[in-house]
Design an enzyme around this catalytic site. Structure first.
Site, PDB file in Angstrom:
ATOM      1  N   ARG A  42       4.220   7.156  -5.515  1.00  0.00           N
ATOM      2  CA  ARG A  42       3.412   6.279  -6.346  1.00  0.00           C
ATOM      3  C   ARG A  42       3.114   4.985  -5.603  1.00  0.00           C
ATOM      4  O   ARG A  42       3.935   4.492  -4.830  1.00  0.00           O
ATOM      5  CB  ARG A  42       4.133   5.958  -7.663  1.00  0.00           C
ATOM      6  N   HIS A  93      -4.861  10.236  -3.302  1.00  0.00           N
ATOM      7  CA  HIS A  93      -3.938  10.783  -4.290  1.00  0.00           C
ATOM      8  C   HIS A  93      -4.145  12.289  -4.472  1.00  0.00           C
ATOM      9  O   HIS A  93      -4.362  12.789  -5.583  1.00  0.00           O
ATOM     10  CB  HIS A  93      -4.114  10.070  -5.631  1.00  0.00           C
TER      11      HIS A  93
END
Length: 308
Positions: free
Chosen positions: A223, A271
């Site tokens: 993250r 991502h």
């Protein structure tokens, strides 16, 4: 039973097709077309709008389309119903492939070969054998264990740090603050696959980078909240870090004017390290819905006190 699907980054129609193959009698609606919200008992979501889940009065189950659930847990209005996270073979295989690719890229000097190609220079560089390269992992859950296991078949030396000690074949285990301090100076490459919690937020910071040996590489596929991006840029500019592969960022999409886009020592991906493919991950949704219907324990239930 009615299921509400909410994700801005996943194909609702692909998920509808896969879910209907396994649960043909389950009605699926796609947010914001909720219909009568009283009908909805299951929500399958990724980064739902804050407050949306609280509008569902009969909600009994939330299924995250990702392995990480912090975008859901950050909602102060989140209903007190079971939350399960995605743990699927397809997602795990994707992540392991991403990690292996990035480790090989830096170990086999592909960044330097790209520079040589740009100059049309035929020059063979000397790289160390994998048995002399140590890859450390922050986080040894499902994704970390699978990634380390794949690298073990290629002969790398492996270490893993986690909240509690783990026993994984071929991986030297570390835990706690003392364990992290002992592991970091030995890492040629450091891979972050931690869940994002209050304890792990900002863990990739100046202090951690300084503890790594000069010339180390950082790979973050967890993250964006784990990394202090200004500290990372400083460590790259000083030459202490050789490079970084980043799939996640504090702000996503990464702003076009962000220096990470154009930094010569940084590899940016949007991502995509672990992708939740409907055809390979639908079994997890089906298993959760079926367990709810039959009153059995839910698979991959999130412990909200831990954040994963």
């Amino acid at each position: 039973m009615t299921l509400l699907f909410c994700s801005a980054s996943d194909s609702a129609e692909d998920w509808r097709r896969e879910i209907s193959r396994h649960l043909p009698n389950l009605e699926m609606r796609v947010w914001p077309e909720t219909g009568d919200v009283a009908d909805i008992e299951v929500a399958v979501v990724w980064k739902p709008p804050a407050g949306m889940l609280a509008t569902l009065p009969n909600l009994k189950l939330i299924v995250s389309l990702g392995a990480g659930v912090e975008p859901i847990l950050q909602d102060p209005t989140l209903p007190d119903v079971p939350l399960v996270r995605m743990v699927a073979d397809g997602l795990t295989v994707d992540m392991a492939g991403y990690v292996v690719y990035q480790v090989l890229y830096w170990h086999r000097l592909m960044d330097e070969y790209a520079a040589l190609q740009a100059e049309a220079r035929w020059e063979q560089l000397d790289h160390r054998p994998a048995s002399e390269v140590t890859v450390g992992f922050l986080g040894m859950g499902e994704l970390g264990a699978a990634s380390a296991g794949t690298l073990r078949t290629l002969g790398y030396r492996l270490m893993g740090w986690s909240r509690s000690p783990k026993s994984i074949e071929g991986v030297e285990s570390f835990s706690g603050a003392d364990g992290l301090a002992a592991m970091l100076p030995r890492c040629d490459q450091l891979v972050c696959l931690l869940p994002l919690t209050d304890e792990t937020r900002g863990i990739l910071n100046a202090t951690l980078f300084a503890a790594l040996p000069k010339g180390a590489v950082v790979i973050n596929a967890a993250r964006g909240g784990h990394q202090v991006e200004s500290d990372l840029l400083d460590a790259l500019e000083s030459g202490h870090l050789r490079g970084a592969s980043l799939d996640v960022f504090v702000k996503e999409p990464l702003p076009a004017d962000h220096p990470l886009w154009r930094h010569p020592k940084v590899r940016v991906t949007p991502h995509v390290a672990g992708v939740t493919h409907p055809s390979r991950c639908v079994d997890q949704v089906v298993a959760a819905v079926t367990a709810l219907r039959e009153g059995r324990p839910l698979p991959n239930l999130v412990d909200r006190s831990r954040g994963y």
